[in-house]
Design a protein around this motif. Structure first.
Motif, PDB file in Angstrom:
ATOM      1  N   MET A   1      28.459 -77.550 -15.735  1.00  0.00           N
ATOM      2  CA  MET A   1      29.482 -76.920 -16.531  1.00  0.00           C
ATOM      3  C   MET A   1      30.407 -78.005 -17.055  1.00  0.00           C
ATOM      4  O   MET A   1      30.909 -78.823 -16.289  1.00  0.00           O
ATOM      5  CB  MET A   1      30.240 -75.956 -15.619  1.00  0.00           C
ATOM      6  CG  MET A   1      31.441 -75.359 -16.206  1.00  0.00           C
ATOM      7  SD  MET A   1      31.036 -73.741 -16.750  1.00  0.00           S
ATOM      8  CE  MET A   1      32.227 -73.551 -17.996  1.00  0.00           C
ATOM      9  N   LEU A  15      31.305 -67.249 -13.133  1.00  0.00           N
ATOM     10  CA  LEU A  15      30.000 -67.663 -12.622  1.00  0.00           C
ATOM     11  C   LEU A  15      29.963 -67.615 -11.092  1.00  0.00           C
ATOM     12  O   LEU A  15      28.954 -67.230 -10.505  1.00  0.00           O
ATOM     13  CB  LEU A  15      29.641 -69.058 -13.139  1.00  0.00           C
ATOM     14  CG  LEU A  15      29.395 -69.134 -14.647  1.00  0.00           C
ATOM     15  CD1 LEU A  15      29.258 -70.581 -15.087  1.00  0.00           C
ATOM     16  CD2 LEU A  15      28.161 -68.335 -15.027  1.00  0.00           C
ATOM     17  N   PHE A  20      26.529 -67.803  -8.926  1.00  0.00           N
ATOM     18  CA  PHE A  20      25.979 -69.085  -9.358  1.00  0.00           C
ATOM     19  C   PHE A  20      26.655 -70.243  -8.631  1.00  0.00           C
ATOM     20  O   PHE A  20      27.852 -70.205  -8.359  1.00  0.00           O
ATOM     21  CB  PHE A  20      26.183 -69.291 -10.866  1.00  0.00           C
ATOM     22  CG  PHE A  20      25.307 -68.427 -11.713  1.00  0.00           C
ATOM     23  CD1 PHE A  20      24.038 -68.836 -12.066  1.00  0.00           C
ATOM     24  CD2 PHE A  20      25.760 -67.189 -12.146  1.00  0.00           C
ATOM     25  CE1 PHE A  20      23.232 -68.032 -12.847  1.00  0.00           C
ATOM     26  CE2 PHE A  20      24.972 -66.377 -12.926  1.00  0.00           C
ATOM     27  CZ  PHE A  20      23.693 -66.795 -13.279  1.00  0.00           C
ATOM     28  N   SER A  65      23.158 -83.916 -13.922  1.00  0.00           N
ATOM     29  CA  SER A  65      22.846 -82.984 -15.013  1.00  0.00           C
ATOM     30  C   SER A  65      21.341 -82.817 -15.197  1.00  0.00           C
ATOM     31  O   SER A  65      20.895 -81.798 -15.722  1.00  0.00           O
ATOM     32  CB  SER A  65      23.484 -83.442 -16.320  1.00  0.00           C
ATOM     33  OG  SER A  65      22.818 -84.567 -16.857  1.00  0.00           O
ATOM     34  N   VAL A  68      19.868 -79.702 -12.942  1.00  0.00           N
ATOM     35  CA  VAL A  68      20.311 -78.316 -13.095  1.00  0.00           C
ATOM     36  C   VAL A  68      19.527 -77.634 -14.218  1.00  0.00           C
ATOM     37  O   VAL A  68      19.126 -78.289 -15.180  1.00  0.00           O
ATOM     38  CB  VAL A  68      21.830 -78.231 -13.365  1.00  0.00           C
ATOM     39  CG1 VAL A  68      22.616 -78.810 -12.204  1.00  0.00           C
ATOM     40  CG2 VAL A  68      22.203 -78.922 -14.654  1.00  0.00           C
ATOM     41  N   PRO A  69      19.321 -76.303 -14.108  1.00  0.00           N
ATOM     42  CA  PRO A  69      18.560 -75.617 -15.152  1.00  0.00           C
ATOM     43  C   PRO A  69      19.367 -75.340 -16.427  1.00  0.00           C
ATOM     44  O   PRO A  69      18.800 -75.221 -17.500  1.00  0.00           O
ATOM     45  CB  PRO A  69      18.139 -74.309 -14.485  1.00  0.00           C
ATOM     46  CG  PRO A  69      19.139 -74.083 -13.404  1.00  0.00           C
ATOM     47  CD  PRO A  69      19.582 -75.455 -12.955  1.00  0.00           C
ATOM     48  N   TYR A  70      20.696 -75.229 -16.308  1.00  0.00           N
ATOM     49  CA  TYR A  70      21.536 -74.907 -17.457  1.00  0.00           C
ATOM     50  C   TYR A  70      22.803 -75.751 -17.464  1.00  0.00           C
ATOM     51  O   TYR A  70      23.351 -76.045 -16.412  1.00  0.00           O
ATOM     52  CB  TYR A  70      21.969 -73.433 -17.441  1.00  0.00           C
ATOM     53  CG  TYR A  70      20.825 -72.470 -17.427  1.00  0.00           C
ATOM     54  CD1 TYR A  70      20.119 -72.176 -18.585  1.00  0.00           C
ATOM     55  CD2 TYR A  70      20.441 -71.852 -16.241  1.00  0.00           C
ATOM     56  CE1 TYR A  70      19.054 -71.297 -18.565  1.00  0.00           C
ATOM     57  CE2 TYR A  70      19.372 -70.976 -16.211  1.00  0.00           C
ATOM     58  CZ  TYR A  70      18.682 -70.695 -17.374  1.00  0.00           C
ATOM     59  OH  TYR A  70      17.628 -69.831 -17.349  1.00  0.00           O
ATOM     60  N   ILE A  71      23.269 -76.062 -18.661  1.00  0.00           N
ATOM     61  CA  ILE A  71      24.567 -76.718 -18.832  1.00  0.00           C
ATOM     62  C   ILE A  71      25.393 -75.828 -19.761  1.00  0.00           C
ATOM     63  O   ILE A  71      24.948 -75.481 -20.857  1.00  0.00           O
ATOM     64  CB  ILE A  71      24.438 -78.132 -19.419  1.00  0.00           C
ATOM     65  CG1 ILE A  71      23.675 -79.023 -18.444  1.00  0.00           C
ATOM     66  CG2 ILE A  71      25.815 -78.715 -19.738  1.00  0.00           C
ATOM     67  CD1 ILE A  71      23.385 -80.421 -18.955  1.00  0.00           C
ATOM     68  N   VAL A  72      26.579 -75.444 -19.305  1.00  0.00           N
ATOM     69  CA  VAL A  72      27.473 -74.597 -20.079  1.00  0.00           C
ATOM     70  C   VAL A  72      28.657 -75.441 -20.515  1.00  0.00           C
ATOM     71  O   VAL A  72      29.290 -76.103 -19.702  1.00  0.00           O
ATOM     72  CB  VAL A  72      27.964 -73.397 -19.228  1.00  0.00           C
ATOM     73  CG1 VAL A  72      28.939 -72.552 -20.014  1.00  0.00           C
ATOM     74  CG2 VAL A  72      26.795 -72.571 -18.729  1.00  0.00           C
ATOM     75  N   GLU A  73      28.963 -75.400 -21.797  1.00  0.00           N
ATOM     76  CA  GLU A  73      30.095 -76.150 -22.345  1.00  0.00           C
ATOM     77  C   GLU A  73      31.175 -75.131 -22.694  1.00  0.00           C
ATOM     78  O   GLU A  73      30.922 -74.160 -23.394  1.00  0.00           O
ATOM     79  CB  GLU A  73      29.625 -76.923 -23.585  1.00  0.00           C
ATOM     80  CG  GLU A  73      30.609 -77.926 -24.108  1.00  0.00           C
ATOM     81  CD  GLU A  73      31.545 -77.319 -25.113  1.00  0.00           C
ATOM     82  OE1 GLU A  73      32.759 -77.609 -25.017  1.00  0.00           O
ATOM     83  OE2 GLU A  73      31.112 -76.559 -25.983  1.00  0.00           O
TER      84      GLU A  73
END
Length: 79
Positions: A1, A15, A20, A65, A68-73
């Motif tokens: 994140m 989250l 999460f 990074s 991880v499966p996802y990066i949220v900005e």
């Protein structure tokens, strides 16, 4: 994140409530997102307040990074 200047805090909370695990990008130790992340048990990459992001912190963030499966900005301000 990826967050900063309070932009990540609401998303961290949301989250976290959804179950999460959260890992932040590099956050300065005087940033509210740093403190909210720590309080929620997120894996926080911290940097001293008012200092440039060190190569060590940057490299740690890049390495993590990739795991991880996802990066949220969160729309954090840059500058």
């Amino acid at each position: 994140m990826l967050g900063g200047a309070g932009s990540g805090a609401p998303l961290y909370r949301f989250l976290n409530k959804c179950g999460f695990s959260i890992m932040t990008g590099v956050l300065h130790e005087n940033d509210i997102d740093y403190h909210v992340g720590k309080a929620l048990g997120a894996r926080v990459i911290g940097e001293k307040a008012f200092e440039e992001i060190s190569d060590q912190s940057f490299n740690k963030a890049v390495l993590l990074s990739q795991q991880v499966p996802y990066i949220v900005e969160s729309g954090y301000p840059v500058g």
